[in-house]
Structures are given as structure tokens and as C-alpha cells.
Scaffold this active site. Structure first.
Site, mmCIF file in Angstrom:
data_model
loop_
_atom_site.group_PDB
_atom_site.id
_atom_site.type_symbol
_atom_site.label_atom_id
_atom_site.label_comp_id
_atom_site.label_asym_id
_atom_site.label_seq_id
_atom_site.Cartn_x
_atom_site.Cartn_y
_atom_site.Cartn_z
ATOM 1 C CB SER A 1 -0.914 0.206 1.255
ATOM 2 O OG SER A 1 -1.118 1.000 1.792
HETATM 3 N N1 GSH Z 1 -5.586 9.052 2.263
HETATM 4 C C1 GSH Z 1 -5.093 7.832 2.723
HETATM 5 C C2 GSH Z 1 -5.914 6.712 1.188
HETATM 6 C C3 GSH Z 1 -5.560 5.535 2.367
HETATM 7 C C4 GSH Z 1 -6.527 4.384 1.541
HETATM 8 O O1 GSH Z 1 -6.726 4.568 0.637
HETATM 9 N N2 GSH Z 1 -6.058 3.606 2.016
HETATM 10 C C5 GSH Z 1 -5.901 1.489 0.866
HETATM 11 C C6 GSH Z 1 -5.156 0.874 1.016
HETATM 12 S S1 GSH Z 1 -3.885 1.797 0.174
HETATM 13 C C7 GSH Z 1 -7.336 0.850 1.940
HETATM 14 O O2 GSH Z 1 -7.370 1.559 3.319
HETATM 15 N N3 GSH Z 1 -8.371 0.581 1.618
HETATM 16 C C8 GSH Z 1 -9.219 0.126 2.121
HETATM 17 C C9 GSH Z 1 -10.585 -0.162 2.295
HETATM 18 O O3 GSH Z 1 -9.995 1.420 2.464
HETATM 19 O O4 GSH Z 1 -11.535 -0.033 2.526
HETATM 20 C C10 GSH Z 1 -3.763 7.835 3.365
HETATM 21 O O5 GSH Z 1 -2.894 8.059 2.763
HETATM 22 O O6 GSH Z 1 -3.733 6.957 4.244
#
Ligand code: GSH
Length: 240
Positions: free
Chosen positions: A32
Site C-alpha cells: 500500500s
Molecule cells: N489518504 C489515505 C488513503 C488510505 C487508503 O485509501 N488506503 C487503502 C490502502 S492503500 C485502504 O485502506 N483501502 C481499503 C479501504 O479503504 O477499505 C492515506 O494516505 O492514508
């Protein structure tokens, strides 16, 4: 029972060496992009995390315990002795403020900090957002790539190129958390196949950032994660 004993021993050891404070917990998944930024910062600060993998590809972030902790159920999430944070750029700022030996990575000088914050928010709201908008629908669901989204991403890259007028790094003459976050974004879009040729200032800055991060897991943490996501994207494109 064995696990319980292990936890008790761990807490006891922390009592002895750190006055009782357990290390922060990092909920993460290695490839990630925002998790990669936190993992490299942890190395830069030489700090320890209790690392807990949450496999979002299997939907583990939707388990009730995790949603209770972070209703937005995204990674990375940090739990530092009950202070629960998500949004990687806010986490970067907190970790430097709480754990770094000086303020170099997140300067307290308000004019420099203003630029660091602006660059971080440009990354969150524009550059990373437009990269995700262009690639993630394909990478996760095999949707066709959309040229209008690519044009928006290239527009953001031109804006980023124009930011390097006065300084070697994005916000200062030295490396800060803005560079860390933006390096992850640029490395990811390069891995996805965006040509950085037309952006000489970004390329020169990117080279310096990679050198800066080399001792802190650039290859093992960041490049390997960028390549893993590139593999996911390519496999979805081949299945078209
Ligand atoms: N803007 C956030 C983005 C977080 C994000 O979208 N994380 C993804 C993984 S890269 C995630 O956890 N996706 C699963 C979900 O949102 O349920 C950051 O920089 O932490």
C-alpha cells in the site's frame, strides 16, 4: 495461552526499557503506497512498531474490531497508546513531532511548515488523488483506462514540475515528510508507466529523494511495493 504469556513478557520488557510504554501499533499492508511512506519514516526515525497486517484484498479491514478502531477502515492506521490516527500524511507529521530527535523532517519554522503542509495536501488532494483516479479502477476492478483522467494526472504533474523554482526539495533545501509522501506517489506512477521524461525538475528531485531514502528501505519497502501494484495493474489489463 502461549500467546498470552508472550504478550505479558513483551509488556514486562517494555516496562523495563521504556518506562512502560508499548510501541505504537501500525495496521498496514506492505504494498500500500501510504503504508510504504510510514514504514520508511519508521526506519528514518529508528522507531519500532507493533506491525499488524490487515489484508484489504481479503476484506479484513471490514472486520468489526477494525471498523470500531477506524470507522473509515483504511490503511495505514496507527494506534499510539490509545491515540488512533489514519491519513498517512497526518501520521507522518505526528510521528516526527512525537518521536524524532529534531524537527528537520517537519520543521517548526512556520513558513517552512506552511510549505510542507501545502505540498502534503497537494499530494493528498491532487497528485496522488489523480493517480488513483486514473489507475485504481483498472488495478482493482479491470475498468478501462480513461484518457481524460490521464490528462488530469499529467496536468497535476506539470503543476508539480513548476513548484521547483527556488528549492532543491519540495518545501525546503533539505528532505522533509512532503518529499517522502510525494516520492511514494511519483515512484508509483512511474511504475505504472507514466513517462517522467517531460519533467526534468521532478526527475532531478526524485533522484535525490531516492538517494536520501536508500538507507531506509527505498528498494525493499517502496520499490518492491510499487512493482507489486504494477503487477496487479498489468494482470488486470491482460485479462481485458
Ligand atoms: N489518504 C489515505 C488513503 C488510505 C487508503 O485509501 N488506503 C487503502 C490502502 S492503500 C485502504 O485502506 N483501502 C481499503 C479501504 O479503504 O477499505 C492515506 O494516505 O492514508
Amino acid at each position: 495461552m502461549v500467546n498470552e504469556t508472550r504478550e505479558i513478557v513483551k509488556e514486562f520488557v517494555y516496562c523495563l526499557i521504556r518506562g512502560g510504554k508499548m510501541p505504537p501499533i501500525l495496521y498496514y499492508l506492505p504494498p500500500s503506497p501510504p503504508c510504504r511512506a510510514i514504514m520508511m519514516l519508521a526506519k528514518m526515525l529508528d522507531m519500532e512498531f507493533d506491525m499488524k497486517v490487515v489484508n484489504i484484498l481479503e476484506g479484513e479491514q471490514l472486520k468489526p474490531d477494525f471498523v470500531e478502531l477506524n470507522p473509515q477502515h483504511c490503511l495505514p492506521t496507527v494506534d499510539d497508546d490509545g491515540l488512533v490516527l489514519w491519513e498517512s500524511r497526518a501520521i507522518l507529521a505526528y510521528l516526527v513531532s512525537a518521536y524524532a530527535k529534531d524537527d528537520k523532517l517537519y520543521p517548526k519554522d512556520i513558513r517552512v511548515r506552511a510549505l510542507v503542509d501545502q505540498r502534503l495536501q497537494f499530494d493528498l488532494g491532487t497528485l496522488y488523488a489523480r493517480m488513483g483516479d486514473y489507475f485504481f479502477g483498472t488495478m482493482f476492478m479491470g475498468a478501462p483506462l480513461d484518457e481524460t483522467k490521464k490528462a488530469k494526472l499529467l496536468e497535476a504533474l506539470r503543476w508539480f514540475e513548476a513548484m521547483f523554482k527556488k528549492r532543491e526539495f519540495t518545501a525546503s533545501d533539505h528532505f522533509t515528510i512532503a518529499d517522502l509522501s510525494l516520492t511514494v506517489t511519483i515512484s508509483q506512477m512511474e511504475a505504472f508507466g507514466i513517462d517522467l521524461g517531460p519533467y526534468p525538475k521532478i526527475r532531478a528531485w526524485f533522484k535525490k529523494c531516492k538517494e536520501e531514502l536508500e538507507p531506509y528501505g527505498y528498494e525493499e519497502i517502496n520499490q518492491s511495493g510499487a512493482d507489486a501494484l504494477k503487477g496487479m495493474l498489468e494482470s488486470k489489463m491482460q485479462n481485458k
